[in-house]
Design a protein around this motif. Sequence first.
Motif, PDB file in Angstrom:
ATOM      1  N   LEU A  24       0.839  -1.198   0.000  1.00  0.00           N
ATOM      2  CA  LEU A  24       0.000   0.000   0.000  1.00  0.00           C
ATOM      3  C   LEU A  24       0.874   1.248   0.000  1.00  0.00           C
ATOM      4  O   LEU A  24       2.029   1.213   0.416  1.00  0.00           O
ATOM      5  N   ASP A  25       0.310   2.356  -0.444  1.00  0.00           N
ATOM      6  CA  ASP A  25       1.055   3.608  -0.568  1.00  0.00           C
ATOM      7  C   ASP A  25       1.361   4.270   0.772  1.00  0.00           C
ATOM      8  O   ASP A  25       2.353   4.983   0.891  1.00  0.00           O
ATOM      9  N   SER A  26       0.479   4.056   1.759  1.00  0.00           N
ATOM     10  CA  SER A  26       0.654   4.781   3.015  1.00  0.00           C
ATOM     11  C   SER A  26      -0.106   4.114   4.153  1.00  0.00           C
ATOM     12  O   SER A  26      -1.009   3.305   3.917  1.00  0.00           O
ATOM     13  N   ARG A  27       0.244   4.501   5.359  1.00  0.00           N
ATOM     14  CA  ARG A  27      -0.479   4.057   6.544  1.00  0.00           C
ATOM     15  C   ARG A  27      -1.930   4.521   6.459  1.00  0.00           C
ATOM     16  O   ARG A  27      -2.855   3.795   6.810  1.00  0.00           O
ATOM     17  N   SER A  28      -2.143   5.735   5.972  1.00  0.00           N
ATOM     18  CA  SER A  28      -3.501   6.269   5.850  1.00  0.00           C
ATOM     19  C   SER A  28      -4.371   5.377   4.980  1.00  0.00           C
ATOM     20  O   SER A  28      -5.535   5.126   5.290  1.00  0.00           O
ATOM     21  N   ARG A  29      -3.801   4.898   3.889  1.00  0.00           N
ATOM     22  CA  ARG A  29      -4.559   4.000   3.010  1.00  0.00           C
ATOM     23  C   ARG A  29      -4.935   2.726   3.758  1.00  0.00           C
ATOM     24  O   ARG A  29      -6.051   2.227   3.668  1.00  0.00           O
ATOM     25  N   GLY A  30      -3.984   2.173   4.512  1.00  0.00           N
ATOM     26  CA  GLY A  30      -4.261   0.977   5.306  1.00  0.00           C
ATOM     27  C   GLY A  30      -5.344   1.212   6.337  1.00  0.00           C
ATOM     28  O   GLY A  30      -6.234   0.378   6.528  1.00  0.00           O
ATOM     29  N   VAL A  31      -5.314   2.356   6.993  1.00  0.00           N
ATOM     30  CA  VAL A  31      -6.332   2.694   7.995  1.00  0.00           C
ATOM     31  C   VAL A  31      -7.697   2.833   7.330  1.00  0.00           C
ATOM     32  O   VAL A  31      -8.706   2.345   7.838  1.00  0.00           O
ATOM     33  N   ARG A  32      -7.752   3.501   6.175  1.00  0.00           N
ATOM     34  CA  ARG A  32      -9.033   3.648   5.465  1.00  0.00           C
ATOM     35  C   ARG A  32      -9.611   2.287   5.103  1.00  0.00           C
ATOM     36  O   ARG A  32     -10.805   2.041   5.286  1.00  0.00           O
ATOM     37  N   GLU A  33      -8.758   1.383   4.606  1.00  0.00           N
ATOM     38  CA  GLU A  33      -9.239   0.047   4.257  1.00  0.00           C
ATOM     39  C   GLU A  33      -9.714  -0.718   5.485  1.00  0.00           C
ATOM     40  O   GLU A  33     -10.736  -1.399   5.446  1.00  0.00           O
ATOM     41  N   ALA A  34      -8.970  -0.614   6.586  1.00  0.00           N
ATOM     42  CA  ALA A  34      -9.365  -1.292   7.831  1.00  0.00           C
ATOM     43  C   ALA A  34     -10.690  -0.743   8.346  1.00  0.00           C
ATOM     44  O   ALA A  34     -11.552  -1.507   8.810  1.00  0.00           O
ATOM     45  N   MET A  35     -10.862   0.562   8.257  1.00  0.00           N
ATOM     46  CA  MET A  35     -12.118   1.171   8.709  1.00  0.00           C
ATOM     47  C   MET A  35     -13.287   0.713   7.841  1.00  0.00           C
ATOM     48  O   MET A  35     -14.380   0.423   8.361  1.00  0.00           O
ATOM     49  N   GLN A  36     -13.070   0.634   6.540  1.00  0.00           N
ATOM     50  CA  GLN A  36     -14.123   0.176   5.629  1.00  0.00           C
ATOM     51  C   GLN A  36     -14.520  -1.263   5.944  1.00  0.00           C
ATOM     52  O   GLN A  36     -15.698  -1.602   5.988  1.00  0.00           O
ATOM     53  N   GLU A  37     -13.526  -2.103   6.186  1.00  0.00           N
ATOM     54  CA  GLU A  37     -13.818  -3.494   6.533  1.00  0.00           C
ATOM     55  C   GLU A  37     -14.594  -3.581   7.841  1.00  0.00           C
ATOM     56  O   GLU A  37     -15.534  -4.367   7.971  1.00  0.00           O
ATOM     57  N   TYR A  38     -14.235  -2.749   8.816  1.00  0.00           N
ATOM     58  CA  TYR A  38     -14.948  -2.724  10.092  1.00  0.00           C
ATOM     59  C   TYR A  38     -16.407  -2.318   9.871  1.00  0.00           C
ATOM     60  O   TYR A  38     -17.325  -2.937  10.417  1.00  0.00           O
ATOM     61  N   ILE A  39     -16.628  -1.312   9.056  1.00  0.00           N
ATOM     62  CA  ILE A  39     -17.991  -0.846   8.767  1.00  0.00           C
ATOM     63  C   ILE A  39     -18.796  -1.945   8.077  1.00  0.00           C
ATOM     64  O   ILE A  39     -19.954  -2.198   8.432  1.00  0.00           O
ATOM     65  N   GLU A  40     -18.186  -2.624   7.107  1.00  0.00           N
ATOM     66  CA  GLU A  40     -18.877  -3.705   6.406  1.00  0.00           C
ATOM     67  C   GLU A  40     -19.246  -4.838   7.352  1.00  0.00           C
ATOM     68  O   GLU A  40     -20.348  -5.382   7.285  1.00  0.00           O
ATOM     69  N   THR A  41     -18.342  -5.191   8.243  1.00  0.00           N
ATOM     70  CA  THR A  41     -18.618  -6.242   9.221  1.00  0.00           C
ATOM     71  C   THR A  41     -19.752  -5.830  10.151  1.00  0.00           C
ATOM     72  O   THR A  41     -20.663  -6.613  10.432  1.00  0.00           O
ATOM     73  N   HIS A  42     -19.712  -4.591  10.613  1.00  0.00           N
ATOM     74  CA  HIS A  42     -20.764  -4.082  11.498  1.00  0.00           C
ATOM     75  C   HIS A  42     -22.118  -4.085  10.782  1.00  0.00           C
ATOM     76  O   HIS A  42     -23.122  -4.528  11.338  1.00  0.00           O
ATOM     77  N   THR A  43     -22.124  -3.612   9.543  1.00  0.00           N
ATOM     78  CA  THR A  43     -23.371  -3.553   8.781  1.00  0.00           C
ATOM     79  C   THR A  43     -23.940  -4.947   8.580  1.00  0.00           C
ATOM     80  O   THR A  43     -25.143  -5.162   8.733  1.00  0.00           O
ATOM     81  N   ARG A  44     -23.072  -5.905   8.270  1.00  0.00           N
ATOM     82  CA  ARG A  44     -23.533  -7.294   8.092  1.00  0.00           C
ATOM     83  C   ARG A  44     -24.158  -7.817   9.381  1.00  0.00           C
ATOM     84  O   ARG A  44     -25.218  -8.433   9.352  1.00  0.00           O
ATOM     85  N   LEU A  45     -23.521  -7.549  10.500  1.00  0.00           N
ATOM     86  CA  LEU A  45     -24.061  -7.987  11.788  1.00  0.00           C
ATOM     87  C   LEU A  45     -25.407  -7.316  12.061  1.00  0.00           C
ATOM     88  O   LEU A  45     -26.339  -7.950  12.537  1.00  0.00           O
ATOM     89  N   GLU A  46     -25.537  -6.060  11.752  1.00  0.00           N
ATOM     90  CA  GLU A  46     -26.785  -5.329  11.974  1.00  0.00           C
ATOM     91  C   GLU A  46     -27.913  -5.810  11.062  1.00  0.00           C
ATOM     92  O   GLU A  46     -29.077  -5.737  11.423  1.00  0.00           O
TER      93      GLU A  46
END
Length: 129
Positions: A24-46
């Motif tokens: 990945l290009d940056s830590r920020s990119r990694g954080v954005r991807e991790a946050m997106q995955e967290y949101i997707e997991t939360h949405t699936r659970l909801e």
Amino acid sequence: MRTSFNIPDALLSEFDETWQAEGLDSRSRGVREAMQEYIETHTRLEDIEGEVVVIVAFDYEHEAVIEDIHDVQHRFQDVITTTNHIHEGEWCLETLFCCGPAARVRELTYRLRDFDAVNRVKLMLLVEG
């Protein structure tokens, strides 16, 4: 937007190694991807409705939270059918086999995530309906 987080050094080091190994290009990119995955997991659970069969797996620091974990398990014995517990040094790994209303299993999952001494809580949906 710029923001800051309090993250343990060991976790940050491991995260940095991971995003760099993936190219990945940056830590920020990694954080954005991790946050997106967290949101997707939360949405699936909801979004889960009806009766479910799931496995909830989590690890925690034994001494810091064992009594609280037992209290939670007793409060949710209406959906917890089986538990499995192993020790790994100061940490424990617990699996809960659950069957019942999705809302109740969701409540259990969120309750386990409330404890600072619980490291991760993962849910594997086996049957939804």
